[in-house]
Design an enzyme around this catalytic site. Structure first.
Site, PDB file in Angstrom:
ATOM      1  N   TYR A  69       0.824  -1.221   0.000  1.00 51.01           N
ATOM      2  CA  TYR A  69       0.000   0.000   0.000  1.00 51.01           C
ATOM      3  C   TYR A  69       0.855   1.267   0.000  1.00 51.01           C
ATOM      4  CZ  TYR A  69      -3.640  -3.209   1.869  1.00 51.01           C
ATOM      5  OH  TYR A  69      -4.496  -4.250   2.096  1.00 51.01           O
ATOM      6  N   ASN A  86     -19.144   3.499  10.421  1.00 51.92           N
ATOM      7  CA  ASN A  86     -18.755   2.096  10.244  1.00 51.92           C
ATOM      8  C   ASN A  86     -18.435   1.404  11.566  1.00 51.92           C
ATOM      9  OD1 ASN A  86     -19.071   2.633   7.558  1.00 51.92           O
ATOM     10  ND2 ASN A  86     -16.874   2.658   7.062  1.00 51.92           N
ATOM     11  N   SER A 125     -12.249   3.885   4.866  1.00 50.46           N
ATOM     12  CA  SER A 125     -12.814   5.184   4.511  1.00 50.46           C
ATOM     13  C   SER A 125     -11.815   6.285   4.843  1.00 50.46           C
ATOM     14  CB  SER A 125     -14.129   5.453   5.239  1.00 50.46           C
ATOM     15  OG  SER A 125     -14.600   6.746   4.865  1.00 50.46           O
ATOM     16  N   GLY A 161     -17.537  -3.962  -0.836  1.00 50.63           N
ATOM     17  CA  GLY A 161     -17.312  -4.123  -2.273  1.00 50.63           C
ATOM     18  C   GLY A 161     -16.620  -2.902  -2.850  1.00 50.63           C
TER      19      GLY A 161
END
Ligand code: A2P
Length: 277
Positions: free
Chosen positions: A59, A243, A234, A194
């Site tokens: 990442y 969340n 997020s 997703g």
């Protein structure tokens, strides 16, 4: 069905097969660029009570995760940090040494082989050495299907305790989940929304409206009730907060069945539909 709704904060953890505890909810930082965006997301998550951050060498944002952790003032031993070995490299030990220096920590809580490039057992010796050296408390894999998991387990001195795979009602890999449970491997759900596209699904939206929750909360709660560890991503503070509000309600058996029926994988034992390496 396990009643997670009434659990207190310190019970929102799962004990892995090696005895270590992992928080059921984490912030995933895949696709968040190194720099202020990652620093902010991780800082907000820690402020809002997250105690689990999931990054990876691939990442490129471990440095920002480390900076946010340091800035937050939250003690290191209260935060569960995962990183992943980039299998394009040779040596998991050399690579985790670099990760630790970027993260500014002495160890990670969990170190995963990011995908089974070069064969499922290729990196495992190095992963075990990283654990022996104290660089990682727990070790596991990601994107491994049942056959690959079994190959690692057959040769391992220390077995993997986690398999992190793409998982959601739309990717309800039931055979993989059952097989992992039989092998005492906890499954972590990445891309549980997703990467955002499941949020617009009509069934998910209708169910969310009916129970007075958001589509994201419904999808994440489904994961918890299917015994998955879940790591939504997020970059927005309000969404990171939203969340995390998934421990104070239950989806009914009927709701769960309706979501289960969204599966598009046929309950597969595979970890992925397409390899990218
Ligand atoms: P953003 O980062 O701009 O907030 P996944 O966890 O499946 O990878 O999904 C991540 C995607 O879903 C990101 O594009 C993220 O956007 C978006 N997302 C995350 N949480 C929410 C939420 N609560 N409501 C709407 N979109 C969300």
């Amino acid at each position: 069905m396990r009643d997670l709704g009434s659990k207190t904060a310190d019970q929102r953890v799962r004990t892995l097969a090696d005895g270590k505890q992992i928080p059921l909810l984490g912030l995933g930082v895949w696709q968040i660029p190194n720099g202020p965006t990652t620093v902010n997301a991780v800082r907000w998550a820690l402020e809002l009570g997250y105690r689990h951050i999931d990054t990876a060498q691939a990442y490129g944002n471990e440095e920002s995760v480390g900076r946010a952790l340091k800035d937050s003032g939250v003690p290191r031993d209260e935060v569960f940090i995962t990183t992943k070995f980039w299998p394009g490299a040779q040596d998991p030990v050399a690579e985790i040494e670099r990760s630790l220096s970027r993260l500014g920590v002495d160890f990670v809580d969990l170190y995963l082989v990011h995908w089974p490039q070069g064969g499922p057992t290729r990196a495992w010796g190095g992963m075990q050495r990283a654990r022996e050296k104290g660089y990682a408390r727990s070790i596991g894999v990601s994107n491994f299907d049942v056959r690959e998991l079994d190959q690692v387990i057959a040769t391992a001195t220390v077995a993997p305790v986690v398999d992190q795979v793409q998982f959601s009602p739309f990717e309800y890999r039931q055979k993989l989940l059952n097989a992992a449970e039989q092998r005492k491997v906890a499954v972590e759900a990445y891309s549980p929304l997703g990467t955002g596209r499941h949020l617009g699904n009509e069934t998910v939206k209708r169910l969310a409206l009916r129970i007075g929750r958001t589509p994201a909360q419904v999808l994440l709660r489904w994961c918890l009730q299917r015994d998955l560890i879940v790591i939504p991503k997020s970059t927005h503070r309000n969404r990171i907060q939203e969340n995390a509000r998934i421990f104070d309600f239950n989806l009914s058996e009927a709701d769960m069945a309706e979501l289960d029926a969204l599966d598009e994988t046929g309950g597969t034992d595979r970890a992925l539909e397409d390899e990218w390496w």
